[in-house]
Design an enzyme around this catalytic site. Structure first.
Site, short mmCIF file in Angstrom:
data_model
loop_
_atom_site.label_atom_id
_atom_site.label_comp_id
_atom_site.label_asym_id
_atom_site.label_seq_id
_atom_site.Cartn_x
_atom_site.Cartn_y
_atom_site.Cartn_z
N LEU A 221 0.82 -1.21 0.00
CA LEU A 221 0.00 0.00 0.00
C LEU A 221 0.85 1.25 0.00
O LEU A 221 0.47 2.28 -0.55
CB LEU A 221 -0.91 0.02 1.23
CG LEU A 221 -1.96 -1.09 1.31
CD1 LEU A 221 -2.69 -1.01 2.64
CD2 LEU A 221 -2.94 -0.98 0.17
N GLY A 222 1.98 1.18 0.65
CA GLY A 222 2.84 2.35 0.74
C GLY A 222 4.08 2.04 1.53
O GLY A 222 4.19 1.01 2.19
N GLY B 32 9.23 5.91 6.28
CA GLY B 32 10.39 5.68 7.12
C GLY B 32 10.18 4.57 8.12
O GLY B 32 11.13 4.06 8.71
N GLY C 225 8.80 1.68 7.37
CA GLY C 225 8.76 0.40 6.68
C GLY C 225 7.61 0.35 5.69
O GLY C 225 7.20 1.36 5.14
N VAL D 273 3.67 -1.10 4.47
CA VAL D 273 2.35 -1.55 4.89
C VAL D 273 1.71 -2.30 3.73
O VAL D 273 1.77 -1.85 2.59
CB VAL D 273 1.47 -0.37 5.33
CG1 VAL D 273 0.05 -0.84 5.62
CG2 VAL D 273 2.05 0.28 6.56
N ASP E 245 -0.44 12.61 17.70
CA ASP E 245 -0.12 12.99 16.32
C ASP E 245 -1.36 12.88 15.43
O ASP E 245 -1.30 12.38 14.32
CB ASP E 245 1.00 12.12 15.78
CG ASP E 245 1.61 12.66 14.49
OD1 ASP E 245 1.51 13.89 14.28
OD2 ASP E 245 2.15 11.88 13.69
#
Length: 720
Positions: free
Chosen positions: A427-428, A431, A433, A435, A548
């Site tokens: 999926l993407g 930084g 790792g 997914v 966040d």
């Protein structure tokens, strides 16, 4: 000559009278405040720039709040607020002359010296926030003479002394924070039963010793987390703590507590993180049985066996045993050979599968991920991903792992082999790792986040954090289903949310138009986020702080129901040794935000106090972030956006400041809301009410911001 002297004397008297009259024209409250200005050695040049001793009242001075008091002719000072202004100096005793002062807010400065005893002559004080300064000395005994005192936060200073027994007289106190100071000694019994209204207690980061007092269970009004961590408390846990409200979480970590953890009342609701770093504690929920910590017949039996072996070894090994050992060795070697041959042929026949789910550069198609052939299952390093993009074959950085797939949710059923054989698609990559979207054998998709290879020495800490996250169950929070731990790999398996994230819905992905979200849909999303965040703050097992929150980690399903993701993730990432600040908001979601829209500027959704390095996340950080997200839903603009009047693309406007300036200048609502909503919201008071909620959330002073529970309740009233 005498006549001239007489005239000079009259003129001198006139000048003296004029000057004195000019000074005393300032109210008594103003004169007391000037003592504070004089006590500040540095940092006050701009802060006190409008403090003029020629003014008739201090009510227009920056940082000062006034109110009309029924029995007073002029307005009186009721609030002093200079938080985070880098003021260096001391607190003058003259502030105690402010009879009607209700709120003193001087936290996050460089104030030093002791807290003056005379300060508490200000009998109307109900909130004192002095945390994160350099204050020293002892706690003034006159503190509890204040009849209306409710909130005291002296955390992160150098205040010392034994735990004050006079605190039993603070019967109206609701919040007491003395964390990260130099208090020491034993906490005497008899104090806590008198503090019936206390809702928040934080004594962490001190040098308290001895047993936790048995009567701590008398704090019946406590909520949130009872923090006693990082002290020297010893002895057994008092069973009375089980009498505390069931919603209270404990933080007793990093002490010298011992014995078995009781299983009554509130103890049954605690996770293992509540008791970490107490080597002599045992029992549930720790992974240390109390039976293992005591010697028993089993240990004696072990010694006896060792003794027999030692005696038999003197007689030599019997021939029959030698034959048996030889046969076992031969069988073992044969099995190892078969396994090696099996893996070789499986890898050779893997066909077109890929360890990253992507074809070679220029291939044009996405290939499925064959987990088993990548031996360890998910791609091991960034170099492997790059090799598959660029042409050369990369090797997996993972060598199998002695790990287990542990299901947290009882409804989740999946074996490790099934997960590794399933088709998976990248999926993407960020930084943190990679997914993956993994489709299990039953057709159910899940999101798998790879956390990295570090942290092998912190297994218990990792598991404790994951289990705490797994206990969170709310319809607006992404559900963690399982995790995988091995020395060289850590994975999180969560629900896959199918419709991307809020960032791409509002602003569009690369090459795509944003979704045309109606006002009712946006209000639905806002309410869902508020409910989920209020649950994490108030009702979740750990009282999580997200830290966040932003549109990229608010995921949407096909009905535009929002799901908060990535809560608790920063802690897990730090355990594995990665940098949490590079998170792309991928857990449970689709493509990261930075692939969907232009990269957001650093800290654009974070509260002002969160942007200073070293500050610990608080729930009020989340409240501010939610307020920015709500403004983004209302305006369609990101937290920082390019100025339409600027000739360059590097000039950015702050969304919060832009909105507040718009309201101060009384701009039409149509100039502030998303142009897509202008026709729809004509004459609606709902949007204006939502703006007011957002502006309350984004107050600069965190103490003024409402709790998320209050925010959620206010939003629920809109449109109902």
């Amino acid at each position: 000559m005498l006549k001239k002297l007489h005239y000079c004397f009259i003129i001198l008297l006139f000048l003296i009278f004029y000057k004195v009259n000019d000074v005393v024209s300032l109210t008594s409250d103003g004169l007391s405040l000037l003592s504070f200005k004089s006590a500040v050695e540095s940092g006050g040049a701009t802060v006190f720039s409008d403090w003029n001793d020629k003014d008739s009242t201090p009510c227009n001075w920056s940082g000062i709040s006034c109110a009309n008091i029924s029995n007073s002719v002029e307005p009186r000072v009721v609030g002093i607020s200079f938080a985070g202004r880098n003021l260096r100096g001391y607190i003058p005793s003259e502030l105690g002359k402010l009879t009607y002062l209700r709120r003193l807010n001087l936290h996050d400065n460089n104030l030093y010296g002791s807290i003056p005893d005379q300060l508490f002559n200000a009998s109307s004080l109900h909130s004192i926030f002095l945390y994160n300064n350099n204050l020293s000395g002892t706690l003034p005994t006159s503190l509890c003479t204040l009849p209306k005192l409710q909130n005291v936060d002296f955390g992160r200073n150098s205040i010392s002394g034994e735990f004050p027994t006079f605190l039993r007289n603070c019967r109206q106190l609701q919040k007491l924070i003395l964390a990260d100071n130099r208090f020491f000694g034993v906490i005497q019994k008899g104090v806590f039963p008198e503090m019936a209204n206390l809702e928040q207690l934080d004594l962490s980061g001190n040098e308290f010793s001895g047993s936790i007092p048995d009567d701590i269970g008398e704090l019946k009004s406590l909520s949130g987390t009872l923090k006693l961590s990082h002290n020297h408390f010893s002895g057994k846990l008092p069973k009375s703590m089980g009498d505390l409200p069931l919603t209270v979480s404990f933080d007793l970590s990093s002490n010298n507590l011992s014995g078995e953890i009781p299983q009554t009342g509130s103890f049954a609701n605690q996770g293992p993180t509540a008791f970490l770093n107490n080597p002599l504690l045992c029992g549930f929920p720790l992974q240390k049985s109390c039976k293992d910590s005591s010697e028993g017949p089993g240990n004696e039996g072990e010694s006896l066996i060792q003794g027999n072996v030692s005696r038999d070894s003197k007689k030599g090994i019997k021939p029959g045993l030698i034959v048996l050992i030889s046969v076992v060795d031969a069988v073992g070697v044969a099995l190892i050979g078969l396994v090696v041959v099996f893996l070789y042929w499986r890898r050779k026949n893997s066909g077109g599968c890929s360890c990253t789910g992507k074809g070679k550069l220029g291939g044009g198609e996405n290939r499925h991920f064959c987990g088993l052939n990548c031996v360890g299952r998910f791609p091991g390093s960034d170099s492997e991903v790059e090799s598959e993009k660029g042409g050369g074959e990369g090797s997996s950085g993972m060598n199998g792992g002695d790990g287990d797939l542990v299901a947290i949710d009882k409804g989740f059923s999946c074996e490790l082999d099934e997960l590794l054989r399933a088709s998976a698609y990248v999926l993407g990559k960020s930084g943190l790792g990679i997914v993956y979207k993994v489709v299990l054998g039953n057709g159910v998709p899940v999101a798998v986040r790879r956390l990295g290879e570090g942290g092998e020495q912190r297994y218990k800490e990792f598991v404790a954090e994951v289990q705490a996250i797994g206990r969170v169950k709310h319809p607006n929070v992404v559900k963690l289903r399982a995790y995988y731990w091995a020395p060289d790999e850590k994975l999180l398996i969560s629900d896959f949310i199918s419709n991307g994230n809020l960032a791409s819905a509002l602003h569009g992905r690369t090459g795509q138009q944003p979704s045309r979200l109606a006002w009712s849909t946006r209000l639905k999303i806002a309410k869902g986020i508020a409910r989920g965040l209020a649950y994490l703050h108030e009702c979740s097992p750990r009282k999580f702080v997200h830290g966040d929150l932003k549109p990229s980690n608010i995921l949407l399903d096909n009905d535009f129901q929002p799901y908060i993701s990535d809560f608790g993730l920063n802690r897990l990432i730090s355990i594995t040794g990665n940098d949490p600040s590079t998170s792309g908001g991928l857990m449970g979601g689709t493509l990261p935000y930075f692939n969907a829209v232009p990269a957001e500027r650093p800290n654009s959704y974070r509260a002002p106090e969160a942007r200073a390095p070293g500050n610990r996340p608080t729930q009020k950080w989340d409240v501010f972030s939610f307020g920015v997200v709500l403004l983004e839903l209302l305006t369609g603009k990101p937290a920082e956006f390019s100025s339409p009047t600027s000739s360059t693309s590097t000039d950015f406007l702050d969304l919060v400041k832009w909105i507040k300036k718009g309201f101060e200048e009384e701009k039409p609502l149509s100039d502030l809301v998303d142009p897509m909503l202008v026709k729809e919201i004509q004459g609606k008071k709902e949007v204006l009410a939502a703006f007011h909620v957002a502006m309350a959330c984004t107050e600069q002073d965190p103490e003024i911001r409402p709790r998320m529970k209050t925010v959620s309740e206010n939003l629920e009233k809109i449109g109902s």
